[in-house]
Design an enzyme around this catalytic site. Structure first.
Site, PDB file in Angstrom:
ATOM      1  N   MET A 155      33.985 -38.834 -16.006  1.00 17.82           N
ATOM      2  CA  MET A 155      33.422 -40.148 -16.355  1.00 17.82           C
ATOM      3  C   MET A 155      33.160 -40.971 -15.101  1.00 17.82           C
ATOM      4  SD  MET A 155      32.298 -41.802 -18.912  1.00 17.82           S
ATOM      5  CE  MET A 155      32.898 -41.998 -20.593  1.00 17.82           C
ATOM      6  N   GLY A 156      32.135 -40.544 -14.342  1.00 21.47           N
ATOM      7  CA  GLY A 156      31.682 -41.341 -13.188  1.00 21.47           C
ATOM      8  C   GLY A 156      30.474 -42.144 -13.622  1.00 21.47           C
ATOM      9  N   ARG A 157      29.616 -42.447 -12.646  1.00 18.00           N
ATOM     10  CA  ARG A 157      28.438 -43.267 -12.954  1.00 18.00           C
ATOM     11  C   ARG A 157      27.532 -42.600 -13.977  1.00 18.00           C
ATOM     12  NH1 ARG A 157      28.869 -44.100  -6.759  1.00 18.00           N
ATOM     13  NH2 ARG A 157      29.167 -41.884  -7.041  1.00 18.00           N
ATOM     14  N   ILE A 158      27.310 -41.289 -13.795  1.00 16.64           N
ATOM     15  CA  ILE A 158      26.400 -40.599 -14.711  1.00 16.64           C
ATOM     16  C   ILE A 158      27.042 -40.470 -16.096  1.00 16.64           C
ATOM     17  CG2 ILE A 158      25.090 -38.473 -15.153  1.00 16.64           C
ATOM     18  CD1 ILE A 158      24.912 -38.160 -12.029  1.00 16.64           C
ATOM     19  N   THR A 236      24.575 -30.812 -16.641  1.00 20.10           N
ATOM     20  CA  THR A 236      23.561 -31.234 -15.669  1.00 20.10           C
ATOM     21  C   THR A 236      24.218 -31.515 -14.320  1.00 20.10           C
ATOM     22  OG1 THR A 236      23.766 -33.544 -16.361  1.00 20.10           O
ATOM     23  CG2 THR A 236      22.015 -32.269 -17.406  1.00 20.10           C
ATOM     24  N   SER A 237      25.440 -30.976 -14.114  1.00 23.24           N
ATOM     25  CA  SER A 237      26.119 -31.265 -12.839  1.00 23.24           C
ATOM     26  C   SER A 237      25.934 -30.125 -11.849  1.00 23.24           C
ATOM     27  CB  SER A 237      27.582 -31.607 -13.088  1.00 23.24           C
ATOM     28  OG  SER A 237      28.283 -30.519 -13.657  1.00 23.24           O
ATOM     29  N   ARG A 238      26.800 -29.118 -11.924  1.00 26.56           N
ATOM     30  CA  ARG A 238      26.651 -27.945 -11.068  1.00 26.56           C
ATOM     31  C   ARG A 238      27.043 -26.710 -11.876  1.00 26.56           C
ATOM     32  NH1 ARG A 238      24.097 -30.692  -8.340  1.00 26.56           N
ATOM     33  NH2 ARG A 238      24.225 -31.150  -6.110  1.00 26.56           N
ATOM     34  N   GLU A 267      20.982 -20.265  -8.185  1.00 25.23           N
ATOM     35  CA  GLU A 267      19.663 -20.847  -8.454  1.00 25.23           C
ATOM     36  C   GLU A 267      18.662 -20.361  -7.416  1.00 25.23           C
ATOM     37  OE1 GLU A 267      20.166 -25.099  -8.755  1.00 25.23           O
ATOM     38  OE2 GLU A 267      21.532 -24.907 -10.438  1.00 25.23           O
ATOM     39  N   HIS A 286      17.027 -27.229 -12.838  1.00 27.07           N
ATOM     40  CA  HIS A 286      17.676 -28.210 -11.956  1.00 27.07           C
ATOM     41  C   HIS A 286      16.763 -29.417 -11.690  1.00 27.07           C
ATOM     42  CE1 HIS A 286      20.983 -28.673  -8.666  1.00 27.07           C
ATOM     43  NE2 HIS A 286      20.544 -29.844  -9.066  1.00 27.07           N
TER      44      HIS A 286
HETATM   45  C1  GLV Z   1      21.187 -32.821  -7.523  1.00 24.40           C
HETATM   46  O1  GLV Z   1      21.617 -31.859  -8.052  1.00 24.40           O
HETATM   47  C2  GLV Z   1      21.986 -33.812  -6.917  1.00 24.40           C
HETATM   48  O2  GLV Z   1      23.169 -33.572  -6.640  1.00 24.40           O
HETATM   49  O3  GLV Z   1      21.444 -34.890  -6.659  1.00 24.40           O
HETATM   50  C1  GLV Z   2      28.453 -38.473  -9.735  1.00 23.13           C
HETATM   51  O1  GLV Z   2      28.640 -38.471  -8.566  1.00 23.13           O
HETATM   52  C2  GLV Z   2      28.162 -39.654 -10.507  1.00 23.13           C
HETATM   53  O2  GLV Z   2      27.487 -40.532  -9.952  1.00 23.13           O
HETATM   54  O3  GLV Z   2      28.568 -39.668 -11.680  1.00 23.13           O
END
Ligand code: GLV
Ligand code: GLV
Length: 320
Positions: A155-158, A236-238, A267, A286
């Site tokens: 639970m970060g910004r994204i 959608t992370s890694r 990838e 990606h």
């Molecule tokens: C893309 O995958 C990023 O980390 O910005």
């Molecule tokens: C990851 O770094 C984010 O911004 O959630």
């Protein structure tokens, strides 16, 4: 003496213009081919700054063959491709691009969530292959999104931006994170649960955690097989956060009903990869942050980071 800056991918001229004024630029001339490691190592030997991206492997060997390097600025939020401790040891500043891509990436997470739940790409393929015969009571049925439970891993910004979107669908939001996120709990009504509880009780699980030694294969066989029957997994992370072999098994013989994946362990993923043979897998290449506006902001921020360090300061968004 003027500085040398290495840029590992071709970019629109106007974005790099501010750097041309104050330095000698070596720009890899192709937009769709990564700069080979060998060429990058060669060019870095007398370089002061590096503008890189997620496809470049910035390891110890490379860093230690660049004695003048002062800054590594990556046009990405994730920096798992850069050996941070080695940069720190040599006093090299590392900068990345959070914030500017948050909403754009959350949009793609939600796109994959909606698309996986309602089997959008599968339905499109069916029509285009002339296999749509008739309306039928239970033809091409999916699962509801409205009022279902969404579990966010990381639970970060994204993660927060994904939760805000989920509120519009009256979803019941829970999350797991290394540390508690008060904003998410108070403003977004997200319940903090254990990793196991998030997995076992959520209808949708979105992975939004960076890839680190601690999160490598966080979703391993054991974790995937504790997911709720018929649930949908979105990443959608890694790619490295999920064990892909185990995910394949969890989709075929286990509880996972569908997966929406924008990232992969290797990838570009090969089209004959087992995961891509499954109709319940929705895949994108990606493109989490891939809108023109956001990519321009990321590139401009990366340019500013290099300028800030070469002027003797610190980058606005420093990793170290
Ligand atoms: C893309 O995958 C990023 O980390 O910005
Ligand atoms: C990851 O770094 C984010 O911004 O959630």
């Amino acid at each position: 003496m003027s500085h040398k800056i290495v840029v590992t991918r071709s970019l629109p001229e106007d974005l790099l213009a501010p750097l041309h004024e104050q330095a000698r630029l070596v720009v890899w001339p192709y937009e769709e081919t990564p700069m080979p490691y060998r060429d990058l190592k060669q060019e870095l030997q007398d370089a002061d700054a590096l503008f890189c991206n997620v496809t470049d492997t910035i390891d110890q060997e490379l860093i230690e063959s660049a004695p003048k390097l002062k800054v590594i600025a990556t046009m990405a939020v994730g920096y798992n491709n850069i050996d941070i401790p080695v940069c720190q040891k040599h006093g090299i500043k590392v900068a990345h691009t959070p914030d500017v891509l948050t909403e754009t990436t959350a949009d793609l997470t939600f796109t994959l969530l909606l698309s996986s739940a309602r089997r959008v790409t599968e339905g499109e393929a069916l029509i285009k292959n002339n296999q749509w015969q008739t309306w039928a009571p239970f033809f091409h049925t999916g699962v509801d999104i409205y009022e279902q439970r969404l579990g966010i891993i990381g639970m970060g910004r994204i993660g927060e931006a994904v939760a805000r979107r989920a509120q519009g669908f009256s979803m019941d939001i829970c999350y797991y994170n290394r540390s508690r996120n008060e904003t998410a709990e108070q403003e977004l009504g997200a319940a903090y649960l254990s990793f196991q509880e998030v997995l076992s009780s959520s209808d949708f699980v979105c992975v939004q955690t960076p890839l680190t030694p601690e999160t490598k294969y966080l979703l391993d066989r054991k974790a995937l097989f504790t997911m709720k029957e018929g649930s949908v997994l979105i990443n959608t992370s890694r790619g490295g956060v999920i064990d892909e072999q185990a995910l394949y098994e969890a989709l075929v013989d286990g509880p996972v009903g569908a997966a929406g994946l924008d990232v992969f362990e290797d990838e570009p993923i090969s089209s004959d990869h087992p995961l891509l043979q499954l109709p319940q897998v929705t895949a994108t290449p990606h493109i989490g942050s891939a809108t023109v506006a956001t990519r321009r902001k990321m590139a401009a921020m990366t340019v500013r980071h290099i300028q800030q360090v070469l002027a003797g300061g610190s980058p606005e968004y420093a990793v170290v």
